[in-house]
Design a protein around this motif. Sequence first.
Motif, PDB file in Angstrom:
ATOM      1  N   GLY A   1      27.117  18.112  33.103  1.00 56.98           N
ATOM      2  CA  GLY A   1      25.836  18.790  33.040  1.00 56.98           C
ATOM      3  C   GLY A   1      24.742  17.765  32.839  1.00 56.98           C
ATOM      4  O   GLY A   1      25.010  16.637  32.436  1.00 56.98           O
ATOM      5  N   ILE A   2      23.512  18.160  33.135  1.00 55.08           N
ATOM      6  CA  ILE A   2      22.396  17.284  32.798  1.00 55.08           C
ATOM      7  C   ILE A   2      22.074  17.507  31.321  1.00 55.08           C
ATOM      8  O   ILE A   2      22.643  18.389  30.679  1.00 55.08           O
ATOM      9  CB  ILE A   2      21.177  17.509  33.727  1.00 55.08           C
ATOM     10  N   CYS A   3      21.176  16.730  30.778  1.00 53.79           N
ATOM     11  CA  CYS A   3      20.879  16.814  29.337  1.00 53.79           C
ATOM     12  C   CYS A   3      20.473  18.223  28.919  1.00 53.79           C
ATOM     13  O   CYS A   3      20.748  18.635  27.787  1.00 53.79           O
ATOM     14  CB  CYS A   3      19.824  15.790  28.944  1.00 53.79           C
ATOM     15  N   TRP A   4      19.848  18.982  29.807  1.00 56.48           N
ATOM     16  CA  TRP A   4      19.427  20.335  29.451  1.00 56.48           C
ATOM     17  C   TRP A   4      20.630  21.197  29.079  1.00 56.48           C
ATOM     18  O   TRP A   4      20.596  21.909  28.082  1.00 56.48           O
ATOM     19  CB  TRP A   4      18.680  21.006  30.597  1.00 56.48           C
TER      20      TRP A   4
ATOM     21  N   GLU B   1      20.748  24.632  43.483  1.00 51.96           N
ATOM     22  CA  GLU B   1      22.164  24.575  43.858  1.00 51.96           C
ATOM     23  C   GLU B   1      22.690  23.150  43.886  1.00 51.96           C
ATOM     24  O   GLU B   1      23.885  22.923  43.848  1.00 51.96           O
ATOM     25  CB  GLU B   1      22.371  25.227  45.230  1.00 51.96           C
ATOM     26  N   SER B   2      21.806  22.183  43.973  1.00 49.40           N
ATOM     27  CA  SER B   2      22.193  20.781  44.061  1.00 49.40           C
ATOM     28  C   SER B   2      21.439  19.982  43.007  1.00 49.40           C
ATOM     29  O   SER B   2      20.240  20.159  42.827  1.00 49.40           O
ATOM     30  CB  SER B   2      21.849  20.222  45.452  1.00 49.40           C
ATOM     31  N   LEU B   3      22.151  19.107  42.331  1.00 45.32           N
ATOM     32  CA  LEU B   3      21.533  18.247  41.328  1.00 45.32           C
ATOM     33  C   LEU B   3      20.321  17.525  41.906  1.00 45.32           C
ATOM     34  O   LEU B   3      19.311  17.353  41.246  1.00 45.32           O
ATOM     35  CB  LEU B   3      22.554  17.222  40.813  1.00 45.32           C
ATOM     36  N   PHE B   4      20.413  17.140  43.153  1.00 43.32           N
ATOM     37  CA  PHE B   4      19.373  16.340  43.776  1.00 43.32           C
ATOM     38  C   PHE B   4      18.156  17.171  44.196  1.00 43.32           C
ATOM     39  O   PHE B   4      17.177  16.623  44.684  1.00 43.32           O
ATOM     40  CB  PHE B   4      19.961  15.533  44.926  1.00 43.32           C
ATOM     41  N   GLU B   5      18.207  18.495  43.969  1.00 40.02           N
ATOM     42  CA  GLU B   5      17.052  19.369  44.232  1.00 40.02           C
ATOM     43  C   GLU B   5      16.188  19.564  42.990  1.00 40.02           C
ATOM     44  O   GLU B   5      15.096  20.122  43.084  1.00 40.02           O
ATOM     45  CB  GLU B   5      17.535  20.746  44.692  1.00 40.02           C
TER      46      GLU B   5
ATOM     47  N   GLY C   1      27.179  10.925  39.427  1.00 34.89           N
ATOM     48  CA  GLY C   1      26.823  11.175  40.815  1.00 34.89           C
ATOM     49  C   GLY C   1      27.419  12.439  41.413  1.00 34.89           C
ATOM     50  O   GLY C   1      27.691  12.486  42.610  1.00 34.89           O
ATOM     51  N   VAL C   2      27.613  13.471  40.593  1.00 32.90           N
ATOM     52  CA  VAL C   2      28.108  14.737  41.133  1.00 32.90           C
ATOM     53  C   VAL C   2      26.942  15.666  41.401  1.00 32.90           C
ATOM     54  O   VAL C   2      25.921  15.607  40.724  1.00 32.90           O
ATOM     55  CB  VAL C   2      29.142  15.414  40.202  1.00 32.90           C
ATOM     56  N   ASP C   3      27.123  16.523  42.375  1.00 38.01           N
ATOM     57  CA  ASP C   3      26.054  17.396  42.826  1.00 38.01           C
ATOM     58  C   ASP C   3      26.026  18.731  42.085  1.00 38.01           C
ATOM     59  O   ASP C   3      25.089  19.492  42.207  1.00 38.01           O
ATOM     60  CB  ASP C   3      26.218  17.619  44.327  1.00 38.01           C
ATOM     61  N   VAL C   4      27.045  19.021  41.305  1.00 41.86           N
ATOM     62  CA  VAL C   4      27.156  20.311  40.633  1.00 41.86           C
ATOM     63  C   VAL C   4      26.031  20.490  39.616  1.00 41.86           C
ATOM     64  O   VAL C   4      25.631  19.539  38.953  1.00 41.86           O
ATOM     65  CB  VAL C   4      28.536  20.470  39.965  1.00 41.86           C
ATOM     66  N   VAL C   5      25.517  21.721  39.546  1.00 39.62           N
ATOM     67  CA  VAL C   5      24.466  22.044  38.579  1.00 39.62           C
ATOM     68  C   VAL C   5      25.013  23.081  37.608  1.00 39.62           C
ATOM     69  O   VAL C   5      25.185  24.247  37.959  1.00 39.62           O
ATOM     70  CB  VAL C   5      23.196  22.586  39.274  1.00 39.62           C
ATOM     71  N   SER C   6      25.337  22.648  36.398  1.00 43.53           N
ATOM     72  CA  SER C   6      25.734  23.575  35.342  1.00 43.53           C
ATOM     73  C   SER C   6      24.461  24.244  34.841  1.00 43.53           C
ATOM     74  O   SER C   6      23.472  23.571  34.567  1.00 43.53           O
ATOM     75  CB  SER C   6      26.433  22.823  34.218  1.00 43.53           C
ATOM     76  N   LYS C   7      24.502  25.565  34.705  1.00 40.31           N
ATOM     77  CA  LYS C   7      23.291  26.307  34.380  1.00 40.31           C
ATOM     78  C   LYS C   7      23.224  26.772  32.928  1.00 40.31           C
ATOM     79  O   LYS C   7      22.181  27.218  32.480  1.00 40.31           O
ATOM     80  CB  LYS C   7      23.154  27.488  35.331  1.00 40.31           C
TER      81      LYS C   7
END
Length: 188
Positions: free
Chosen positions: A71-74, A177-181, A54-60
């Motif tokens: 990070g997300i699976c990507w 900028e936000s995981l939820f976007e 539930g963190v909002d950070v987006v690792s790119k």
Amino acid sequence: MNEFLSETPSIDYNNSIIQEKVQELKNCSSDDADYIKRSYIFVRDEIPHSWDIGVDVVSKNASEALINKTGICWTKSCLLAALLRANQIPSGISYQLLTLAEDDSQGHMIHALNTVYFEGKWIRIDARRNNENSDVEFSLDKDYLIFEPRSEFGEIDYMDNNADLDERLVDILAKTESLFEIPTDLKF
């Protein structure tokens, strides 16, 4: 095979933080198979999926997933590919189209996992983590998949092998900028 050993902006294995982790993993590995397994377990267990915690950070990219420790699976797949490629083990990225819910009522999302070339064959491994519906063991003998696509809900296993993160996903990450976007109804 060179493209599966190359550094890319998403799989940035020459970054100093990734090189430190590579050296740490190499120092405790007995051979390439052990290194692959240790790298896999590190990404699976020490880099939680952002959505799960539930963190909002987006690792790119790979280095951001390591720095942010999420990070997300990507980007988890980019990190695992970076750790493997930095040790001269060919690795790629494969995709599945999966539902967001137990059925297709909430749309679909692209799921990323890894490919690794070991002992003359490509194997797919998924460092996403097991879930309540899946409990499979790590293997270099056969594909290791967390999710088995269900065709009745439009899920697809693309059975592909890509040298880099898909440009459409890179573009989404760059703009987010936000995981939820992150768009929740993605398809290839």
